[in-house]
Design a protein around this motif. Structure first.
Motif, PDB file in Angstrom:
ATOM      1  N   LEU A  53     -20.866 103.260 -82.146  1.00 56.17           N
ATOM      2  CA  LEU A  53     -19.281 102.767 -82.250  1.00 56.17           C
ATOM      3  C   LEU A  53     -19.517 101.724 -80.432  1.00 56.17           C
ATOM      4  CD1 LEU A  53     -16.711 105.097 -83.803  1.00 56.17           C
ATOM      5  CD2 LEU A  53     -17.966 103.046 -85.045  1.00 56.17           C
ATOM      6  N   HIS A  54     -20.025 102.153 -80.005  1.00 59.00           N
ATOM      7  CA  HIS A  54     -20.225 101.262 -78.755  1.00 59.00           C
ATOM      8  C   HIS A  54     -21.254  99.924 -79.548  1.00 59.00           C
ATOM      9  CE1 HIS A  54     -20.170 105.730 -76.162  1.00 59.00           C
ATOM     10  NE2 HIS A  54     -19.236 104.879 -77.097  1.00 59.00           N
ATOM     11  N   GLU A  55     -20.440  98.928 -80.414  1.00 56.70           N
ATOM     12  CA  GLU A  55     -21.011  97.085 -80.140  1.00 56.70           C
ATOM     13  C   GLU A  55     -19.546  97.174 -79.953  1.00 56.70           C
ATOM     14  OE1 GLU A  55     -21.298  97.364 -83.940  1.00 56.70           O
ATOM     15  OE2 GLU A  55     -23.125  99.145 -84.175  1.00 56.70           O
ATOM     16  N   PRO A  56     -19.707  95.600 -79.531  1.00 56.92           N
ATOM     17  CA  PRO A  56     -18.325  94.598 -79.077  1.00 56.92           C
ATOM     18  C   PRO A  56     -17.382  94.825 -80.129  1.00 56.92           C
ATOM     19  CG  PRO A  56     -20.814  93.550 -79.182  1.00 56.92           C
ATOM     20  CD  PRO A  56     -21.241  94.881 -79.511  1.00 56.92           C
ATOM     21  N   MET A  57     -17.441  94.749 -81.249  1.00 52.62           N
ATOM     22  CA  MET A  57     -16.316  95.071 -82.637  1.00 52.62           C
ATOM     23  C   MET A  57     -15.838  96.477 -81.882  1.00 52.62           C
ATOM     24  SD  MET A  57     -16.335  94.836 -86.134  1.00 52.62           S
ATOM     25  CE  MET A  57     -17.383  96.122 -87.239  1.00 52.62           C
ATOM     26  N   ILE A  59     -15.686  98.426 -79.599  1.00 53.77           N
ATOM     27  CA  ILE A  59     -14.995  97.905 -78.474  1.00 53.77           C
ATOM     28  C   ILE A  59     -14.229  97.131 -78.029  1.00 53.77           C
ATOM     29  CG2 ILE A  59     -15.500  96.680 -75.626  1.00 53.77           C
ATOM     30  CD1 ILE A  59     -18.304  98.426 -76.245  1.00 53.77           C
ATOM     31  N   PHE A  60     -13.875  95.977 -78.826  1.00 50.66           N
ATOM     32  CA  PHE A  60     -12.420  94.896 -79.010  1.00 50.66           C
ATOM     33  C   PHE A  60     -11.006  95.701 -79.683  1.00 50.66           C
ATOM     34  CE2 PHE A  60     -15.580  91.472 -78.254  1.00 50.66           C
ATOM     35  CZ  PHE A  60     -15.450  91.815 -76.461  1.00 50.66           C
ATOM     36  N   ILE A  61     -11.733  96.977 -80.584  1.00 54.38           N
ATOM     37  CA  ILE A  61     -10.775  97.415 -81.890  1.00 54.38           C
ATOM     38  C   ILE A  61     -10.053  98.338 -79.856  1.00 54.38           C
ATOM     39  CG2 ILE A  61     -10.338  99.377 -83.663  1.00 54.38           C
ATOM     40  CD1 ILE A  61     -12.463  97.389 -84.567  1.00 54.38           C
ATOM     41  N   ALA A  62     -11.214  98.589 -79.588  1.00 52.50           N
ATOM     42  CA  ALA A  62     -10.319 100.175 -79.614  1.00 52.50           C
ATOM     43  C   ALA A  62      -9.358  98.701 -78.114  1.00 52.50           C
ATOM     44  CB  ALA A  62     -11.772 100.679 -77.745  1.00 52.50           C
ATOM     45  N   ARG A 135     -23.060  90.545 -74.250  1.00 45.46           N
ATOM     46  CA  ARG A 135     -24.117  91.189 -74.019  1.00 45.46           C
ATOM     47  C   ARG A 135     -22.573  91.486 -73.138  1.00 45.46           C
ATOM     48  NH1 ARG A 135     -27.625  87.257 -69.527  1.00 45.46           N
ATOM     49  NH2 ARG A 135     -25.482  86.223 -70.499  1.00 45.46           N
ATOM     50  N   ARG A 136     -23.010  92.947 -72.350  1.00 45.31           N
ATOM     51  CA  ARG A 136     -22.205  93.930 -72.215  1.00 45.31           C
ATOM     52  C   ARG A 136     -21.419  92.810 -71.076  1.00 45.31           C
ATOM     53  NH1 ARG A 136     -21.674  99.451 -72.315  1.00 45.31           N
ATOM     54  NH2 ARG A 136     -23.399 100.217 -73.511  1.00 45.31           N
ATOM     55  N   ILE A 139     -18.624  91.093 -72.517  1.00 45.35           N
ATOM     56  CA  ILE A 139     -17.594  91.513 -73.153  1.00 45.35           C
ATOM     57  C   ILE A 139     -16.228  92.151 -72.321  1.00 45.35           C
ATOM     58  CG2 ILE A 139     -16.735  93.611 -73.811  1.00 45.35           C
ATOM     59  CD1 ILE A 139     -19.857  94.216 -75.408  1.00 45.35           C
ATOM     60  N   SER A 140     -17.018  92.045 -70.635  1.00 46.18           N
ATOM     61  CA  SER A 140     -16.337  92.779 -69.993  1.00 46.18           C
ATOM     62  C   SER A 140     -15.554  91.540 -69.682  1.00 46.18           C
ATOM     63  CB  SER A 140     -16.783  93.567 -68.813  1.00 46.18           C
ATOM     64  OG  SER A 140     -17.904  94.277 -68.885  1.00 46.18           O
ATOM     65  N   ILE A 141     -15.915  91.025 -69.137  1.00 40.68           N
ATOM     66  CA  ILE A 141     -14.960  89.465 -68.898  1.00 40.68           C
ATOM     67  C   ILE A 141     -13.946  88.730 -69.361  1.00 40.68           C
ATOM     68  CG2 ILE A 141     -15.209  86.782 -68.106  1.00 40.68           C
ATOM     69  CD1 ILE A 141     -18.418  87.248 -67.023  1.00 40.68           C
ATOM     70  N   LEU A 142     -13.777  89.055 -70.647  1.00 37.25           N
ATOM     71  CA  LEU A 142     -13.482  88.672 -71.682  1.00 37.25           C
ATOM     72  C   LEU A 142     -12.074  90.253 -71.775  1.00 37.25           C
ATOM     73  CD1 LEU A 142     -15.619  87.184 -74.746  1.00 37.25           C
ATOM     74  CD2 LEU A 142     -14.188  86.235 -73.610  1.00 37.25           C
ATOM     75  N   LEU A 143     -12.083  90.976 -72.401  1.00 39.68           N
ATOM     76  CA  LEU A 143     -11.277  92.109 -71.961  1.00 39.68           C
ATOM     77  C   LEU A 143     -10.830  91.107 -70.551  1.00 39.68           C
ATOM     78  CD1 LEU A 143     -13.115  95.335 -72.665  1.00 39.68           C
ATOM     79  CD2 LEU A 143     -11.904  94.108 -74.120  1.00 39.68           C
TER      80      LEU A 143
END
Length: 303
Positions: A53-57, A59-62, A135-136, A139-143
C-alpha cells in the motif's frame, strides 16, 4: 459578563434546545467522533503497515484521512465540552485559532483531492510515464504544498481579523467560522478581498482542475477496454462525489455570511453539522471499503 469579559470571550448562540437535549447531543456527537477517529486511524494504520500500500494513490488517501482526523479534532472536543457546560463560550484568541485550523484543513481537502485527481490522471492516461512522474520527491512536494499553501493564506485572513474591533460578541453558530466577520464593527474590505482571493485559488481552481482531469480520464477510458473503464470508475467516481458534496457545503458556508443571509437556527445547525460530519465519517468508507487492496487488508485484520 463585565466589559472586560465581553472584550475577551465570545458566546456560541447556534445551539438548539441545548438545555433540553444536552446529554443526547453529547452521546451522539461523542459516538460520531469515536467512529471518525477509529475508522480513519484503522485505514491509516493499514497503509502504514503494509508495503503493497506504499503507492502514491494510497499515500494520498492516507493524507486525506489524516486531514479528516485533524479537522474533526479541531471541532469535536470543544463541541462536546460546550454540550455539558452552562455557558457556551470561547476566548477571542482561541476562536481565531479554531477559525484558522478549520479553513486551513478545509481548503487542504480540496488540494488533496486535486493531487489525487492528478495521480489518477497520470496513472490512467500516461501509465508508462507514471513511475518517472510520481516519484517520492514529487509526492512529498505535493503533500507539503497541499497543507502549507492553505495555511499561509488563512494565516493572513486570521491576522487581519484579529485586528478588527468587535461590536458584537455572539456567534450564531456552534464553532468559529466565517460568521466571525459579522462581529466586526465595520466590515473590512481587506479581509473580504483577501478571503475572496484565497477562495478562488484554493477552492475554485482545484475544482476546475479536478473536473478537467476526470473529464480527460473518462474520454480516454471511453475508448478503452472494460477493465480500464472499471478501474477508472472505481477510483474516480468516489472522488467526484466527495468533491461535489464538499464544494456545496463550503459554498454555503461562505455565501451565507458574505451575503448576510439569515437562515432559521435549526437549518443553520444542520448545515454546520454536515460540514464537519460527512467527510471525516464517510472518507474511510469511500476510500477504504471501496478500494480493493485496502478492503483486502481490512478483511484480514478483522476476520
Amino acid at each position: 459578563m463585565d466589559e472586560e469579559s465581553n472584550a475577551t470571550y465570545l458566546t456560541f448562540g447556534g445551539h438548539v434546545e441545548l438545555h433540553k437535549y444536552r446529554y443526547l447531543y453529547f452521546m451522539v456527537v461523542f459516538t460520531v467522533y469515536i467512529l471518525i477517529i477509529c475508522s480513519n486511524s484503522t485505514i491509516l494504520y493499514l497503509i502504514w503497515k503494509h508495503q503493497d500500500l506504499h503507492e502514491p494513490m494510497y499515500i494520498f488517501i492516507a493524507a486525506l484521512l489524516l486531514n479528516s482526523v485533524l479537522f474533526s479534532t479541531n471541532i469535536y472536543p470543544k463541541l462536546l465540552i460546550d454540550f455539558l457546560s452552562e455557558k457556551q463560550i470561547i476566548s477571542h484568541r482561541a476562536c481565531l485559532v479554531q477559525f484558522f485550523m478549520f479553513y486551513t484543513l478545509g481548503f487542504s481537502e480540496f488540494l488533496l483531492l486535486a493531487v489525487m485527481a492528478y495521480d489518477r490522471y497520470v496513472s490512467i492516461c500516461k501509465p508508462l510515464q507514471y513511475p518517472t512522474i510520481m516519484r517520492r520527491k514529487t509526492i512529498s512536494i505535493l503533500l507539503a504544498l497541499a497543507w502549507l499553501v492553505p495555511a499561509c493564506e488563512v494565516v493572513g485572513t486570521t491576522t487581519l481579523s484579529s485586528y478588527q474591533k468587535l461590536c458584537s460578541f455572539t456567534l450564531n453558530v456552534i464553532f468559529c467560522n466565517n460568521f466571525i466577520y459579522r462581529l466586526f464593527c465595520v466590515p473590512s474590505k481587506a479581509v473580504t478581498i483577501y478571503g475572496a482571493f484565497g477562495l478562488v485559488y484554493l477552492v475554485v481552481f482545484p475544482v476546475f482542475f479536478i473536473v478537467f482531469s476526470y473529464t480527460r480520464i473518462f474520454i480516454i477510458c471511453y475508448h478503452s477496454s472494460s477493465e480500464v473503464k472499471r478501474k477508472a470508475a472505481q477510483t474516480c467516481v468516489p472522488h467526484l462525489l466527495v468533491l461535489i458534496n464538499y464544494f456545496i457545503l463550503i459554498t454555503y458556508d461562505v455565501i451565507t455570511v458574505r451575503l448576510e443571509l439569515d437562515f432559521p437556527k435549526i437549518a443553520r445547525l444542520i448545515m454546520s453539522l454536515q460540514l464537519v460530519l460527512y467527510h471525516p465519517l464517510f472518507n474511510p468508507i469511500i476510500y477504504g471499503l471501496k478500494m480493493k487492496e485496502i478492503y483486502k487488508h481490512l478483511k484480514r485484520l478483522f476476520c
